[in-house]
Design an enzyme around this catalytic site. Structure first.
Site, PDB file in Angstrom:
ATOM      1  N   GLU A  79       0.845  -1.190   0.000  1.00  0.00           N
ATOM      2  CA  GLU A  79       0.000   0.000   0.000  1.00  0.00           C
ATOM      3  C   GLU A  79       0.882   1.242   0.000  1.00  0.00           C
ATOM      4  OE1 GLU A  79      -2.034   0.912   3.775  1.00  0.00           O
ATOM      5  OE2 GLU A  79      -1.452  -1.097   4.397  1.00  0.00           O
ATOM      6  N   CYS A 111      -3.497  -3.540   4.548  1.00  0.00           N
ATOM      7  CA  CYS A 111      -2.589  -4.591   5.035  1.00  0.00           C
ATOM      8  C   CYS A 111      -3.044  -6.000   4.669  1.00  0.00           C
ATOM      9  CB  CYS A 111      -2.460  -4.504   6.554  1.00  0.00           C
ATOM     10  SG  CYS A 111      -1.880  -2.919   7.120  1.00  0.00           S
ATOM     11  N   HIS A 233      -2.401  -9.897  12.427  1.00  0.00           N
ATOM     12  CA  HIS A 233      -1.861  -8.676  11.818  1.00  0.00           C
ATOM     13  C   HIS A 233      -1.387  -7.798  12.979  1.00  0.00           C
ATOM     14  CE1 HIS A 233      -1.220  -4.989   9.825  1.00  0.00           C
ATOM     15  NE2 HIS A 233      -2.257  -4.388  10.389  1.00  0.00           N
TER      16      HIS A 233
HETATM   17  P1  HMG Z   1      -3.222   7.064  21.488  1.00  0.00           P
HETATM   18  O1  HMG Z   1      -4.656   7.411  21.381  1.00  0.00           O
HETATM   19  O2  HMG Z   1      -2.257   8.174  21.588  1.00  0.00           O
HETATM   20  O3  HMG Z   1      -2.913   6.083  22.689  1.00  0.00           O
HETATM   21  O4  HMG Z   1      -2.822   6.167  20.260  1.00  0.00           O
HETATM   22  P2  HMG Z   1      -3.810   5.749  23.979  1.00  0.00           P
HETATM   23  O5  HMG Z   1      -3.998   6.958  24.779  1.00  0.00           O
HETATM   24  O6  HMG Z   1      -5.016   4.944  23.585  1.00  0.00           O
HETATM   25  O7  HMG Z   1      -2.765   4.797  24.719  1.00  0.00           O
HETATM   26  C1  HMG Z   1      -2.417   3.574  24.165  1.00  0.00           C
HETATM   27  C2  HMG Z   1      -2.342   2.564  25.308  1.00  0.00           C
HETATM   28  O8  HMG Z   1      -1.238   2.933  26.137  1.00  0.00           O
HETATM   29  C3  HMG Z   1      -3.573   2.555  26.206  1.00  0.00           C
HETATM   30  O9  HMG Z   1      -3.795   1.217  26.598  1.00  0.00           O
HETATM   31  C4  HMG Z   1      -3.123   3.379  27.405  1.00  0.00           C
HETATM   32  O10 HMG Z   1      -3.818   3.051  28.605  1.00  0.00           O
HETATM   33  C5  HMG Z   1      -1.667   2.962  27.480  1.00  0.00           C
HETATM   34  P3  HMG Z   1      -5.269   0.590  26.467  1.00  0.00           P
HETATM   35  O11 HMG Z   1      -6.181   1.486  27.210  1.00  0.00           O
HETATM   36  O12 HMG Z   1      -5.559   0.617  24.987  1.00  0.00           O
HETATM   37  O13 HMG Z   1      -5.126  -0.765  27.027  1.00  0.00           O
HETATM   38  N1  HMG Z   1      -0.811   3.926  28.199  1.00  0.00           N
HETATM   39  C6  HMG Z   1       0.144   3.555  29.065  1.00  0.00           C
HETATM   40  N2  HMG Z   1       0.581   2.334  29.466  1.00  0.00           N
HETATM   41  C7  HMG Z   1       1.611   2.306  30.352  1.00  0.00           C
HETATM   42  N3  HMG Z   1       2.219   3.409  30.850  1.00  0.00           N
HETATM   43  C8  HMG Z   1       1.811   4.623  30.485  1.00  0.00           C
HETATM   44  C9  HMG Z   1       0.744   4.749  29.533  1.00  0.00           C
HETATM   45  N4  HMG Z   1       0.110   5.797  28.944  1.00  0.00           N
HETATM   46  C10 HMG Z   1      -0.838   5.264  28.138  1.00  0.00           C
HETATM   47  N5  HMG Z   1       2.425   5.720  30.972  1.00  0.00           N
HETATM   48  C11 HMG Z   1      -3.594   4.563  18.629  1.00  0.00           C
HETATM   49  C12 HMG Z   1      -3.206   4.785  20.077  1.00  0.00           C
HETATM   50  C13 HMG Z   1      -3.665   3.071  18.343  1.00  0.00           C
HETATM   51  C14 HMG Z   1      -4.949   5.191  18.351  1.00  0.00           C
HETATM   52  C15 HMG Z   1      -2.509   5.215  17.724  1.00  0.00           C
HETATM   53  O14 HMG Z   1      -1.249   4.625  17.941  1.00  0.00           O
HETATM   54  C16 HMG Z   1      -2.826   5.149  16.238  1.00  0.00           C
HETATM   55  O15 HMG Z   1      -3.628   5.907  15.710  1.00  0.00           O
HETATM   56  N6  HMG Z   1      -2.138   4.195  15.507  1.00  0.00           N
HETATM   57  C17 HMG Z   1      -2.348   4.025  14.080  1.00  0.00           C
HETATM   58  C18 HMG Z   1      -3.599   3.203  13.772  1.00  0.00           C
HETATM   59  C19 HMG Z   1      -3.465   1.734  14.138  1.00  0.00           C
HETATM   60  O16 HMG Z   1      -2.387   1.203  14.269  1.00  0.00           O
HETATM   61  N7  HMG Z   1      -4.619   1.031  14.247  1.00  0.00           N
HETATM   62  C20 HMG Z   1      -4.631  -0.378  14.558  1.00  0.00           C
HETATM   63  C21 HMG Z   1      -5.860  -1.099  14.009  1.00  0.00           C
HETATM   64  S1  HMG Z   1      -6.102  -0.794  12.274  1.00  0.00           S
HETATM   65  C22 HMG Z   1      -4.869  -1.771  11.506  1.00  0.00           C
HETATM   66  O17 HMG Z   1      -4.278  -2.587  12.121  1.00  0.00           O
HETATM   67  C23 HMG Z   1      -4.581  -1.481  10.067  1.00  0.00           C
HETATM   68  C24 HMG Z   1      -3.273  -0.752   9.787  1.00  0.00           C
HETATM   69  O18 HMG Z   1      -2.173  -1.616   9.969  1.00  0.00           O
HETATM   70  C25 HMG Z   1      -3.276  -0.152   8.377  1.00  0.00           C
HETATM   71  C26 HMG Z   1      -3.673  -1.020   7.197  1.00  0.00           C
HETATM   72  O19 HMG Z   1      -4.496  -1.919   7.234  1.00  0.00           O
HETATM   73  O20 HMG Z   1      -3.193  -0.674   6.108  1.00  0.00           O
HETATM   74  C27 HMG Z   1      -3.063   0.428  10.727  1.00  0.00           C
END
Ligand code: HMG
Length: 392
Positions: A79, A111, A233
Protein backbone atom coordinates in the site's frame (compact mmCIF):
# COMPACT_ATOMS: atom_id res chain seq x y z
CA UNK A 1 -2.27 -32.35 -2.54
CA UNK A 2 -0.84 -30.11 0.17
CA UNK A 3 -0.24 -26.51 -0.90
CA UNK A 4 1.28 -23.79 1.25
CA UNK A 5 4.32 -21.79 2.27
CA UNK A 6 7.58 -23.37 1.14
CA UNK A 7 10.05 -20.65 2.22
CA UNK A 8 9.86 -17.31 4.00
CA UNK A 9 12.35 -14.44 4.31
CA UNK A 10 12.09 -11.12 6.15
CA UNK A 11 13.93 -7.84 5.58
CA UNK A 12 13.71 -4.44 7.24
CA UNK A 13 15.72 -1.24 6.92
CA UNK A 14 19.23 -1.00 8.41
CA UNK A 15 18.15 1.98 10.58
CA UNK A 16 15.84 2.30 13.55
CA UNK A 17 14.61 4.89 16.02
CA UNK A 18 14.32 3.77 19.63
CA UNK A 19 10.85 4.60 20.96
CA UNK A 20 12.42 5.92 24.16
CA UNK A 21 14.12 8.57 22.02
CA UNK A 22 10.78 9.42 20.42
CA UNK A 23 9.06 9.53 23.82
CA UNK A 24 11.67 11.94 25.20
CA UNK A 25 11.36 14.24 22.17
CA UNK A 26 7.56 14.22 22.31
CA UNK A 27 7.37 14.61 26.11
CA UNK A 28 5.55 11.28 26.51
CA UNK A 29 6.08 8.67 29.24
CA UNK A 30 8.15 5.95 27.45
CA UNK A 31 5.95 3.27 29.03
CA UNK A 32 3.07 4.46 26.89
CA UNK A 33 4.99 3.22 23.84
CA UNK A 34 6.87 0.29 25.39
CA UNK A 35 4.00 -1.11 27.48
CA UNK A 36 0.77 0.59 26.28
CA UNK A 37 1.49 0.24 22.54
CA UNK A 38 3.94 -2.65 22.98
CA UNK A 39 6.69 -1.38 20.66
CA UNK A 40 10.43 -0.89 21.33
CA UNK A 41 11.86 0.40 18.04
CA UNK A 42 10.68 1.41 14.62
CA UNK A 43 12.42 0.64 11.34
CA UNK A 44 13.12 3.81 9.34
CA UNK A 45 13.99 3.57 5.64
CA UNK A 46 16.74 5.97 4.47
CA UNK A 47 16.18 7.92 1.20
CA UNK A 48 17.77 5.16 -0.89
CA UNK A 49 15.57 2.37 0.47
CA UNK A 50 11.97 1.91 -0.72
CA UNK A 51 9.40 -0.88 -1.11
CA UNK A 52 11.25 -2.20 -4.18
CA UNK A 53 14.67 -2.46 -2.53
CA UNK A 54 13.18 -3.96 0.64
CA UNK A 55 11.20 -6.48 -1.42
CA UNK A 56 14.21 -7.51 -3.51
CA UNK A 57 16.37 -7.72 -0.37
CA UNK A 58 13.78 -9.98 1.31
CA UNK A 59 13.71 -12.30 -1.71
CA UNK A 60 17.46 -12.28 -2.34
CA UNK A 61 18.39 -15.04 0.18
CA UNK A 62 15.76 -17.28 -1.47
CA UNK A 63 17.30 -16.64 -4.87
CA UNK A 64 20.79 -17.42 -3.53
CA UNK A 65 19.57 -20.79 -2.25
CA UNK A 66 17.91 -21.64 -5.58
CA UNK A 67 14.45 -21.46 -4.01
CA UNK A 68 13.06 -19.19 -6.72
CA UNK A 69 13.62 -21.79 -9.46
CA UNK A 70 10.20 -22.67 -10.87
CA UNK A 71 8.58 -19.32 -9.99
CA UNK A 72 6.03 -18.49 -12.71
CA UNK A 73 4.21 -15.66 -10.95
CA UNK A 74 5.31 -12.76 -8.73
CA UNK A 75 2.54 -11.16 -6.68
CA UNK A 76 3.63 -7.88 -5.08
CA UNK A 77 1.48 -6.73 -2.15
CA UNK A 78 1.85 -3.12 -1.02
CA UNK A 79 0.00 0.00 0.00
CA UNK A 80 3.12 2.16 -0.41
CA UNK A 81 2.85 2.09 -4.20
CA UNK A 82 5.48 4.00 -6.18
CA UNK A 83 3.61 4.26 -9.48
CA UNK A 84 -0.02 4.44 -10.52
CA UNK A 85 0.51 2.16 -13.54
CA UNK A 86 3.62 0.04 -13.39
CA UNK A 87 3.72 -2.78 -10.84
CA UNK A 88 6.60 -2.33 -8.36
CA UNK A 89 7.16 -6.06 -8.78
CA UNK A 90 8.59 -5.48 -12.25
CA UNK A 91 11.61 -3.67 -10.79
CA UNK A 92 12.03 -6.58 -8.37
CA UNK A 93 11.67 -9.10 -11.20
CA UNK A 94 14.63 -7.40 -12.91
CA UNK A 95 16.76 -7.04 -9.75
CA UNK A 96 16.31 -10.74 -8.95
CA UNK A 97 16.91 -11.86 -12.54
CA UNK A 98 13.64 -13.81 -12.70
CA UNK A 99 12.80 -15.43 -16.06
CA UNK A 100 10.80 -13.62 -18.77
CA UNK A 101 8.16 -16.30 -18.49
CA UNK A 102 6.67 -14.82 -15.32
CA UNK A 103 3.41 -13.05 -14.50
CA UNK A 104 3.98 -9.93 -12.38
CA UNK A 105 1.21 -7.93 -10.76
CA UNK A 106 0.69 -5.59 -7.78
CA UNK A 107 -2.17 -6.05 -5.31
CA UNK A 108 -3.68 -3.53 -2.91
CA UNK A 109 -6.14 -3.67 -0.03
CA UNK A 110 -4.28 -1.99 2.81
CA UNK A 111 -2.59 -4.59 5.03
CA UNK A 112 -4.73 -7.46 3.72
CA UNK A 113 -3.36 -7.79 0.17
CA UNK A 114 -0.63 -10.37 0.86
CA UNK A 115 -3.32 -12.74 2.12
CA UNK A 116 -5.34 -12.18 -1.07
CA UNK A 117 -2.11 -13.00 -2.93
CA UNK A 118 -1.71 -16.19 -0.92
CA UNK A 119 -5.24 -17.32 -1.80
CA UNK A 120 -4.68 -16.58 -5.52
CA UNK A 121 -1.32 -18.34 -5.43
CA UNK A 122 -2.89 -21.47 -3.99
CA UNK A 123 -5.29 -21.60 -6.94
CA UNK A 124 -2.45 -21.18 -9.43
CA UNK A 125 -0.38 -23.94 -7.82
CA UNK A 126 -3.41 -26.26 -7.66
CA UNK A 127 -3.70 -25.91 -11.45
CA UNK A 128 0.04 -26.38 -12.09
CA UNK A 129 1.52 -28.28 -9.14
CA UNK A 130 5.09 -28.07 -10.43
CA UNK A 131 5.01 -24.26 -10.50
CA UNK A 132 5.71 -21.83 -7.66
CA UNK A 133 4.39 -18.38 -6.85
CA UNK A 134 6.59 -15.76 -5.21
CA UNK A 135 4.66 -13.37 -2.98
CA UNK A 136 6.40 -10.27 -1.65
CA UNK A 137 4.68 -7.93 0.78
CA UNK A 138 6.60 -4.69 1.28
CA UNK A 139 5.50 -1.51 3.02
CA UNK A 140 6.51 1.67 4.83
CA UNK A 141 4.18 2.78 7.62
CA UNK A 142 4.30 6.56 7.77
CA UNK A 143 2.09 8.91 9.78
CA UNK A 144 2.24 12.63 10.45
CA UNK A 145 4.91 13.75 12.92
CA UNK A 146 3.49 14.32 16.41
CA UNK A 147 0.29 12.42 15.55
CA UNK A 148 -0.93 9.48 17.72
CA UNK A 149 0.10 7.12 14.91
CA UNK A 150 3.75 8.31 14.90
CA UNK A 151 4.92 5.67 17.39
CA UNK A 152 3.38 2.91 15.24
CA UNK A 153 5.51 3.62 12.15
CA UNK A 154 7.88 1.01 10.75
CA UNK A 155 8.95 -0.71 7.56
CA UNK A 156 9.74 -4.12 6.19
CA UNK A 157 9.16 -6.79 3.60
CA UNK A 158 8.49 -10.51 3.63
CA UNK A 159 9.08 -12.74 0.61
CA UNK A 160 7.48 -16.19 0.61
CA UNK A 161 6.95 -18.89 -1.94
CA UNK A 162 3.79 -20.95 -2.41
CA UNK A 163 4.22 -24.47 -3.73
CA UNK A 164 2.90 -28.01 -3.63
CA UNK A 165 4.36 -30.13 -0.78
CA UNK A 166 5.63 -27.03 1.06
CA UNK A 167 8.49 -27.30 3.52
CA UNK A 168 7.12 -24.84 6.09
CA UNK A 169 3.34 -24.78 6.31
CA UNK A 170 0.40 -26.41 4.58
CA UNK A 171 -2.51 -23.94 4.34
CA UNK A 172 -5.96 -25.31 5.28
CA UNK A 173 -8.84 -24.78 2.85
CA UNK A 174 -11.20 -23.36 5.49
CA UNK A 175 -11.39 -19.60 5.99
CA UNK A 176 -13.67 -16.94 7.45
CA UNK A 177 -13.61 -13.56 5.77
CA UNK A 178 -15.33 -10.22 6.07
CA UNK A 179 -15.54 -6.89 4.20
CA UNK A 180 -17.06 -3.51 5.06
CA UNK A 181 -16.73 -0.03 3.54
CA UNK A 182 -15.33 1.99 6.47
CA UNK A 183 -12.98 4.98 6.81
CA UNK A 184 -10.74 3.79 9.64
CA UNK A 185 -7.43 4.30 7.82
CA UNK A 186 -6.68 5.49 4.29
CA UNK A 187 -4.14 7.40 2.19
CA UNK A 188 -5.37 9.56 -0.69
CA UNK A 189 -3.09 9.52 -3.76
CA UNK A 190 -1.91 13.07 -3.06
CA UNK A 191 -0.64 12.36 0.47
CA UNK A 192 2.52 10.59 1.56
CA UNK A 193 1.25 10.01 5.12
CA UNK A 194 -1.69 7.79 6.06
CA UNK A 195 -4.79 9.32 7.64
CA UNK A 196 -6.31 7.34 10.45
CA UNK A 197 -9.19 7.39 12.90
CA UNK A 198 -7.02 5.51 15.39
CA UNK A 199 -9.43 4.37 18.08
CA UNK A 200 -12.10 3.54 15.49
CA UNK A 201 -9.55 1.48 13.52
CA UNK A 202 -8.89 -0.72 16.55
CA UNK A 203 -12.63 -1.36 16.93
CA UNK A 204 -13.09 -2.27 13.27
CA UNK A 205 -10.06 -4.60 13.45
CA UNK A 206 -11.77 -6.47 16.31
CA UNK A 207 -15.20 -6.48 14.65
CA UNK A 208 -13.74 -8.03 11.49
CA UNK A 209 -11.81 -10.55 13.62
CA UNK A 210 -14.93 -11.71 15.46
CA UNK A 211 -16.92 -12.11 12.24
CA UNK A 212 -14.06 -13.95 10.47
CA UNK A 213 -13.38 -16.25 13.42
CA UNK A 214 -17.08 -17.14 13.82
CA UNK A 215 -17.35 -18.14 10.17
CA UNK A 216 -14.05 -20.04 10.28
CA UNK A 217 -15.09 -21.94 13.42
CA UNK A 218 -18.46 -22.87 11.91
CA UNK A 219 -16.92 -24.03 8.63
CA UNK A 220 -14.03 -26.00 10.14
CA UNK A 221 -15.66 -27.25 13.35
CA UNK A 222 -12.47 -26.22 15.17
CA UNK A 223 -12.23 -24.34 18.46
CA UNK A 224 -9.39 -22.27 19.97
CA UNK A 225 -7.98 -25.40 21.65
CA UNK A 226 -7.18 -26.86 18.21
CA UNK A 227 -4.41 -24.30 17.71
CA UNK A 228 -0.95 -24.35 19.20
CA UNK A 229 -0.23 -20.68 18.34
CA UNK A 230 -1.90 -17.66 16.75
CA UNK A 231 -0.46 -14.97 14.48
CA UNK A 232 -2.29 -11.69 14.03
CA UNK A 233 -1.86 -8.68 11.82
CA UNK A 234 0.44 -6.54 14.01
CA UNK A 235 0.03 -2.75 13.64
CA UNK A 236 1.61 -2.68 17.12
CA UNK A 237 2.09 -5.71 19.34
CA UNK A 238 -0.47 -4.67 21.97
CA UNK A 239 -3.16 -4.78 19.26
CA UNK A 240 -2.44 -8.47 18.59
CA UNK A 241 -2.62 -9.17 22.33
CA UNK A 242 -5.95 -7.37 22.63
CA UNK A 243 -7.28 -9.24 19.60
CA UNK A 244 -6.49 -12.62 21.09
CA UNK A 245 -7.98 -11.58 24.43
CA UNK A 246 -11.26 -10.89 22.58
CA UNK A 247 -11.37 -14.48 21.25
CA UNK A 248 -9.99 -16.19 24.37
CA UNK A 249 -11.86 -14.24 27.02
CA UNK A 250 -10.26 -14.33 30.48
CA UNK A 251 -7.00 -15.86 29.23
CA UNK A 252 -4.13 -15.44 31.73
CA UNK A 253 -1.09 -13.31 30.89
CA UNK A 254 1.11 -16.46 30.84
CA UNK A 255 -1.20 -18.34 28.47
CA UNK A 256 -1.53 -15.30 26.23
CA UNK A 257 2.24 -15.01 26.03
CA UNK A 258 2.54 -18.74 25.30
CA UNK A 259 0.26 -18.60 22.25
CA UNK A 260 1.27 -15.26 20.69
CA UNK A 261 4.54 -14.13 22.37
CA UNK A 262 7.04 -15.58 19.86
CA UNK A 263 5.12 -14.07 16.92
CA UNK A 264 5.53 -10.52 18.28
CA UNK A 265 9.32 -10.37 18.66
CA UNK A 266 10.31 -9.07 15.21
CA UNK A 267 7.42 -6.59 14.99
CA UNK A 268 8.26 -5.06 18.36
CA UNK A 269 11.59 -3.97 16.81
CA UNK A 270 10.60 -3.30 13.17
CA UNK A 271 7.23 -1.57 13.69
CA UNK A 272 4.20 -1.85 11.47
CA UNK A 273 5.07 -3.32 8.07
CA UNK A 274 1.43 -3.07 6.87
CA UNK A 275 0.86 -5.81 4.24
CA UNK A 276 3.89 -7.75 5.51
CA UNK A 277 3.01 -7.55 9.22
CA UNK A 278 1.10 -10.83 9.60
CA UNK A 279 3.90 -12.63 7.77
CA UNK A 280 6.58 -10.90 9.85
CA UNK A 281 4.68 -12.39 12.80
CA UNK A 282 4.64 -15.86 11.23
CA UNK A 283 8.38 -15.64 10.49
CA UNK A 284 9.07 -14.56 14.05
CA UNK A 285 7.01 -17.47 15.40
CA UNK A 286 8.71 -20.10 13.24
CA UNK A 287 12.17 -18.68 14.00
CA UNK A 288 11.68 -18.58 17.79
CA UNK A 289 9.34 -21.41 18.83
CA UNK A 290 10.35 -24.87 19.96
CA UNK A 291 9.52 -27.57 17.39
CA UNK A 292 6.01 -26.91 16.02
CA UNK A 293 5.95 -29.85 13.57
CA UNK A 294 2.42 -31.09 12.94
CA UNK A 295 0.83 -28.24 14.91
CA UNK A 296 -1.95 -26.00 13.66
CA UNK A 297 -1.47 -22.19 13.67
CA UNK A 298 -4.35 -19.68 13.49
CA UNK A 299 -3.73 -16.64 11.29
CA UNK A 300 -5.67 -13.38 11.17
CA UNK A 301 -5.10 -10.90 8.37
CA UNK A 302 -6.61 -7.42 8.54
CA UNK A 303 -6.49 -4.50 6.12
CA UNK A 304 -8.21 -1.24 6.96
CA UNK A 305 -11.02 -0.04 4.83
CA UNK A 306 -11.67 -2.99 5.47
CA UNK A 307 -11.16 -6.71 4.81
CA UNK A 308 -10.37 -9.34 7.45
CA UNK A 309 -9.67 -13.07 7.08
CA UNK A 310 -9.09 -15.83 9.63
CA UNK A 311 -7.41 -18.93 8.24
CA UNK A 312 -4.98 -21.58 9.40
CA UNK A 313 -2.06 -23.78 8.49
CA UNK A 314 -0.23 -26.85 9.74
CA UNK A 315 3.54 -26.66 10.30
CA UNK A 316 5.38 -29.37 8.35
CA UNK A 317 7.85 -31.76 9.90
CA UNK A 318 11.48 -30.87 9.16
CA UNK A 319 10.51 -27.21 8.64
CA UNK A 320 13.33 -25.93 10.83
CA UNK A 321 15.94 -26.89 8.23
CA UNK A 322 14.37 -24.37 5.83
CA UNK A 323 14.34 -21.37 8.19
CA UNK A 324 16.52 -18.25 7.86
CA UNK A 325 16.41 -17.43 11.58
CA UNK A 326 20.09 -16.46 11.89
CA UNK A 327 19.90 -14.09 8.92
CA UNK A 328 16.84 -12.38 10.41
CA UNK A 329 18.34 -12.03 13.86
CA UNK A 330 21.62 -10.67 12.49
CA UNK A 331 19.71 -8.16 10.38
CA UNK A 332 17.92 -6.79 13.44
CA UNK A 333 20.95 -6.70 15.74
CA UNK A 334 23.26 -5.08 13.13
CA UNK A 335 21.00 -2.07 12.51
CA UNK A 336 22.19 1.50 13.11
CA UNK A 337 20.36 3.60 15.67
CA UNK A 338 19.24 7.06 14.53
CA UNK A 339 19.29 10.18 16.64
CA UNK A 340 16.02 12.08 16.81
CA UNK A 341 17.44 14.77 14.48
CA UNK A 342 18.50 12.14 11.92
CA UNK A 343 15.01 10.60 12.10
CA UNK A 344 13.34 13.95 11.39
CA UNK A 345 15.81 14.75 8.59
CA UNK A 346 15.09 11.42 6.88
CA UNK A 347 11.36 11.94 7.40
CA UNK A 348 11.54 15.28 5.58
CA UNK A 349 13.69 14.01 2.68
CA UNK A 350 11.19 14.33 -0.16
CA UNK A 351 11.41 12.43 -3.44
CA UNK A 352 12.03 15.07 -6.16
CA UNK A 353 9.13 15.45 -8.60
CA UNK A 354 10.58 17.94 -11.13
CA UNK A 355 11.69 15.41 -13.76
CA UNK A 356 15.37 16.32 -13.37
CA UNK A 357 18.36 14.07 -12.66
CA UNK A 358 18.65 13.30 -8.96
CA UNK A 359 21.12 10.89 -7.38
CA UNK A 360 20.40 9.99 -3.78
CA UNK A 361 22.95 9.93 -0.94
CA UNK A 362 24.21 6.46 -0.14
CA UNK A 363 23.11 5.04 3.20
CA UNK A 364 23.39 1.46 4.47
CA UNK A 365 20.95 -0.81 2.65
CA UNK A 366 20.73 -4.50 1.82
CA UNK A 367 21.86 -5.95 -1.53
CA UNK A 368 19.96 -3.27 -3.50
CA UNK A 369 19.52 0.48 -3.33
CA UNK A 370 17.26 3.12 -4.84
CA UNK A 371 20.01 5.19 -6.48
CA UNK A 372 17.96 8.11 -7.77
CA UNK A 373 15.36 9.43 -10.16
CA UNK A 374 16.22 10.47 -13.72
CA UNK A 375 13.44 12.02 -15.81
CA UNK A 376 10.77 10.53 -13.53
CA UNK A 377 12.32 7.05 -13.87
CA UNK A 378 13.45 5.23 -10.74
CA UNK A 379 17.02 3.94 -10.87
CA UNK A 380 17.97 0.89 -8.80
CA UNK A 381 21.39 -0.67 -8.35
CA UNK A 382 23.08 -3.54 -6.57
CA UNK A 383 25.33 -2.68 -3.63
CA UNK A 384 28.59 -3.81 -2.08
CA UNK A 385 26.45 -5.77 0.41
CA UNK A 386 25.39 -8.06 -2.43
CA UNK A 387 28.89 -8.30 -3.90
CA UNK A 388 30.48 -9.15 -0.55
CA UNK A 389 27.89 -11.91 -0.02
CA UNK A 390 28.67 -13.27 -3.48
CA UNK A 391 32.44 -13.12 -2.79
CA UNK A 392 32.12 -14.66 0.64
P1 HMG B 1 -3.22 7.06 21.49
O1 HMG B 1 -4.66 7.41 21.38
O2 HMG B 1 -2.26 8.17 21.59
O3 HMG B 1 -2.91 6.08 22.69
O4 HMG B 1 -2.82 6.17 20.26
P2 HMG B 1 -3.81 5.75 23.98
O5 HMG B 1 -4.00 6.96 24.78
O6 HMG B 1 -5.02 4.94 23.59
O7 HMG B 1 -2.77 4.80 24.72
C1 HMG B 1 -2.42 3.57 24.17
C2 HMG B 1 -2.34 2.56 25.31
O8 HMG B 1 -1.24 2.93 26.14
C3 HMG B 1 -3.57 2.56 26.21
O9 HMG B 1 -3.80 1.22 26.60
C4 HMG B 1 -3.12 3.38 27.40
O10 HMG B 1 -3.82 3.05 28.61
C5 HMG B 1 -1.67 2.96 27.48
P3 HMG B 1 -5.27 0.59 26.47
O11 HMG B 1 -6.18 1.49 27.21
O12 HMG B 1 -5.56 0.62 24.99
O13 HMG B 1 -5.13 -0.77 27.03
N1 HMG B 1 -0.81 3.93 28.20
C6 HMG B 1 0.14 3.56 29.07
N2 HMG B 1 0.58 2.33 29.47
C7 HMG B 1 1.61 2.31 30.35
N3 HMG B 1 2.22 3.41 30.85
C8 HMG B 1 1.81 4.62 30.49
C9 HMG B 1 0.74 4.75 29.53
N4 HMG B 1 0.11 5.80 28.94
C10 HMG B 1 -0.84 5.26 28.14
N5 HMG B 1 2.42 5.72 30.97
C11 HMG B 1 -3.59 4.56 18.63
C12 HMG B 1 -3.21 4.79 20.08
C13 HMG B 1 -3.67 3.07 18.34
C14 HMG B 1 -4.95 5.19 18.35
C15 HMG B 1 -2.51 5.22 17.72
O14 HMG B 1 -1.25 4.63 17.94
C16 HMG B 1 -2.83 5.15 16.24
O15 HMG B 1 -3.63 5.91 15.71
N6 HMG B 1 -2.14 4.19 15.51
C17 HMG B 1 -2.35 4.02 14.08
C18 HMG B 1 -3.60 3.20 13.77
C19 HMG B 1 -3.47 1.73 14.14
O16 HMG B 1 -2.39 1.20 14.27
N7 HMG B 1 -4.62 1.03 14.25
C20 HMG B 1 -4.63 -0.38 14.56
C21 HMG B 1 -5.86 -1.10 14.01
S1 HMG B 1 -6.10 -0.79 12.27
C22 HMG B 1 -4.87 -1.77 11.51
O17 HMG B 1 -4.28 -2.59 12.12
C23 HMG B 1 -4.58 -1.48 10.07
C24 HMG B 1 -3.27 -0.75 9.79
O18 HMG B 1 -2.17 -1.62 9.97
C25 HMG B 1 -3.28 -0.15 8.38
C26 HMG B 1 -3.67 -1.02 7.20
O19 HMG B 1 -4.50 -1.92 7.23
O20 HMG B 1 -3.19 -0.67 6.11
C27 HMG B 1 -3.06 0.43 10.73
Amino acid sequence: MNIGIDQISFYTSQYFLDLRTLAEARGVDPDKYIVGIGQSKMGIPPPDEDVVTMAASAAFPLKEKGDLDGVETLLFATESGIDQSKAAGLFVHNLLGLPERCRVVELKQACYSATAALRMAMGLVAMRPKSKVLIIASDIARYELESPGESTQGCGAVAFTISANPRLMKIDPEAGFYADDVMDFWRPNYLSEALVDGKFSTLVYIKALKASWKQYAEESGRSLEDFSRFCYHIPFTRMAAKAHQKLARGISKEDLDAVIGESLLYSRDAGNCYSASLYVGLTSLLDHAEDLSGQRIGLYSYGSGCVGEFFSGVVQSGYRDALLAETHQKLLTDRTELTFQQYEDIYHYGIPTDGGTHDFPQYRTGPFRFAGIHEHKRIYETTAAQNSRADG
